[in-house]
Design a protein around this motif. Structure first.
Motif, mmCIF file in Angstrom:
data_model
loop_
_atom_site.group_PDB
_atom_site.id
_atom_site.type_symbol
_atom_site.label_atom_id
_atom_site.label_comp_id
_atom_site.label_asym_id
_atom_site.label_seq_id
_atom_site.Cartn_x
_atom_site.Cartn_y
_atom_site.Cartn_z
ATOM 1 N N UNK A 289 0.696 -1.197 -0.022
ATOM 2 C CA UNK A 289 0.060 -0.062 -0.102
ATOM 3 C C UNK A 289 0.902 1.199 -0.038
ATOM 4 N N UNK A 290 1.836 1.385 0.740
ATOM 5 C CA UNK A 290 2.600 2.549 1.061
ATOM 6 C C UNK A 290 3.892 2.635 0.136
ATOM 7 N N UNK A 291 4.866 1.810 0.147
ATOM 8 C CA UNK A 291 5.657 1.797 -0.618
ATOM 9 C C UNK A 291 5.380 1.619 -1.977
ATOM 10 N N UNK A 292 4.393 0.645 -2.463
ATOM 11 C CA UNK A 292 4.012 0.257 -3.737
ATOM 12 C C UNK A 292 3.599 1.767 -4.267
ATOM 13 N N UNK A 293 2.735 2.375 -3.485
ATOM 14 C CA UNK A 293 2.301 3.966 -4.021
ATOM 15 C C UNK A 293 3.418 4.611 -4.148
ATOM 16 N N UNK A 294 4.180 4.719 -3.059
ATOM 17 C CA UNK A 294 5.476 5.678 -3.516
ATOM 18 C C UNK A 294 6.257 5.221 -4.733
ATOM 19 N N UNK B 287 4.580 6.516 -7.481
ATOM 20 C CA UNK B 287 4.521 8.026 -7.604
ATOM 21 C C UNK B 287 6.187 8.386 -7.902
ATOM 22 N N UNK B 288 7.167 7.700 -7.633
ATOM 23 C CA UNK B 288 8.215 7.742 -8.094
ATOM 24 C C UNK B 288 8.539 7.396 -9.562
ATOM 25 N N UNK B 289 7.693 6.409 -10.048
ATOM 26 C CA UNK B 289 7.821 6.219 -11.556
ATOM 27 C C UNK B 289 7.141 7.364 -12.483
ATOM 28 N N UNK B 290 6.009 7.645 -11.672
ATOM 29 C CA UNK B 290 5.085 8.705 -12.726
ATOM 30 C C UNK B 290 6.200 10.300 -12.421
ATOM 31 N N UNK B 291 6.962 10.662 -11.502
ATOM 32 C CA UNK B 291 7.730 11.562 -11.451
ATOM 33 C C UNK B 291 8.991 11.583 -12.420
ATOM 34 N N UNK B 292 9.508 10.261 -12.509
ATOM 35 C CA UNK B 292 10.564 9.831 -13.550
ATOM 36 C C UNK B 292 10.284 10.220 -14.680
ATOM 37 N N UNK B 293 8.751 9.555 -15.018
ATOM 38 C CA UNK B 293 8.350 9.799 -16.623
ATOM 39 C C UNK B 293 8.136 11.285 -16.974
ATOM 40 N N UNK B 294 7.647 11.921 -15.827
ATOM 41 C CA UNK B 294 7.368 13.422 -15.965
ATOM 42 C C UNK B 294 8.655 14.074 -16.447
ATOM 43 N N UNK B 295 9.669 13.763 -15.402
ATOM 44 C CA UNK B 295 11.004 14.328 -15.938
ATOM 45 C C UNK B 295 11.503 14.261 -17.045
ATOM 46 N N UNK B 296 11.217 12.835 -17.658
ATOM 47 C CA UNK B 296 11.749 12.515 -18.922
ATOM 48 C C UNK B 296 11.048 13.293 -20.161
ATOM 49 N N UNK B 297 9.721 13.425 -19.824
ATOM 50 C CA UNK B 297 8.950 14.101 -20.896
ATOM 51 C C UNK B 297 9.452 15.524 -20.762
ATOM 52 N N UNK B 298 9.588 16.189 -19.654
ATOM 53 C CA UNK B 298 10.001 17.628 -19.596
ATOM 54 C C UNK B 298 11.368 17.604 -20.216
ATOM 55 N N UNK B 299 12.429 16.599 -20.066
ATOM 56 C CA UNK B 299 13.425 16.747 -20.375
ATOM 57 C C UNK B 299 13.536 16.732 -21.908
ATOM 58 N N UNK B 300 12.649 15.865 -22.508
ATOM 59 C CA UNK B 300 12.423 15.633 -24.022
ATOM 60 C C UNK B 300 12.100 17.062 -24.320
ATOM 61 N N UNK B 301 10.837 17.944 -23.960
ATOM 62 C CA UNK B 301 10.531 19.041 -24.340
ATOM 63 C C UNK B 301 11.576 20.130 -24.225
ATOM 64 N N UNK B 302 12.510 19.922 -23.361
ATOM 65 C CA UNK B 302 13.739 21.021 -23.277
ATOM 66 C C UNK B 302 14.589 20.475 -24.173
ATOM 67 N N UNK B 303 14.888 19.475 -24.642
ATOM 68 C CA UNK B 303 15.745 18.969 -25.942
ATOM 69 C C UNK B 303 14.871 19.697 -27.095
ATOM 70 N N UNK B 304 13.672 19.208 -27.245
ATOM 71 C CA UNK B 304 12.921 19.790 -28.420
ATOM 72 C C UNK B 304 12.865 21.317 -28.390
#
Length: 232
Positions: free
Chosen positions: A148-153, A156-173
């Motif tokens: 429940x807790x660690x799985x949720x975290x 959240x970690x994966x979502x933040x990583x994906x968001x950072x990757x998307x923003x990094x790609x946007x920055x590159x673009x």
């Protein structure tokens, strides 16, 4: 006459020496929290004594829980804990360990009418079984808490990583677009300079040519007026 200790207090004394105990002995009925978050009524402190494996510290929160668990499960009649209480009362007699156990057994038999040593080992194993069952329940709660807790975290970690990757790609673009625009800006600036020069040159040529035509015509007018005056 001193007040007799409660069973819970006596059980606690088997595992923690009161002289080295640096925490309150208040206990609660709260089941240990696998997330290690004490309830409002629980005082979460640790006891500075080594555990059976010789590592870490014994957590008072869990000590209180086990004491209450065993206290509630105390078997009827004299058994392991009553014997251990008798044994502990002999600790100040400077007897060797084997003599202490034997003297405690003799005293225990006289007080409780128990004649079989198996009563001690059987009851002790029963308490171990009670603790084992509690451990299984606790570990199950740990797994649920992790899910429940660690799985949720982790999600959240994966979502933040994906968001950072998307923003990094946007920055590159965006950076690529900036570089592309900068190249265009350079070309446009050059074109502006060239076109301005051409326009300015054409303007100058136009004015020069205009003046040439106008001067030519004006000259012709003067000559006409001069040379053809008598013909008028």
């Amino acid at each position: 006459m001193a007040e007799e200790k409660s069973l819970g207090r006596r059980i606690l004394s088997f595992f923690i020496n009161e002289e080295s105990e640096h925490v309150q002995t208040q206990t609660t009925a709260t089941t240990p929290n696998p997330e290690n978050e004490p309830s409002q009524t629980q005082i979460h402190q640790t006891v500075a004594v080594q555990n059976a494996s010789g590592t870490g510290v014994i957590d008072k929160k869990f000590v209180d829980h086990f004491v209450q668990l065993i206290e509630k499960s105390n078997l009827k009649g004299p058994d392991y804990f009553e014997y251990m209480q008798t044994l502990k009362s002999l600790s100040g007699l400077n007897l060797s360990e084997d003599k202490q156990y034997q003297a405690a057994w003799a005293s225990f038999k006289a007080m409780g009418g128990v004649s079989e040593v198996s009563v001690l080992t059987t009851s002790a194993n029963q308490y171990i079984g009670i603790l084992d069952s509690d451990k299984k329940a606790f570990l199950n709660d740990v797994e649920l808490a992790i899910a429940e807790k660690v799985g949720g975290l982790k999600n959240e970690l994966k979502n933040l990583q994906n968001e950072n990757e998307n923003m990094a790609k946007q920055i590159i673009d965006l950076q690529n677009k900036i570089n592309e625009n900068n190249a265009k800006l350079t070309k446009v600036t050059t074109d502006i300079t060239e076109q301005s020069a051409k326009i300015t040159s054409n303007k100058s040529n136009y004015e020069l040519t205009y003046n040439s035509f106008v001067e030519q015509i004006k000259g012709d007018i003067l000559k006409i007026q001069q040379y053809l005056k008598s013909e008028a």
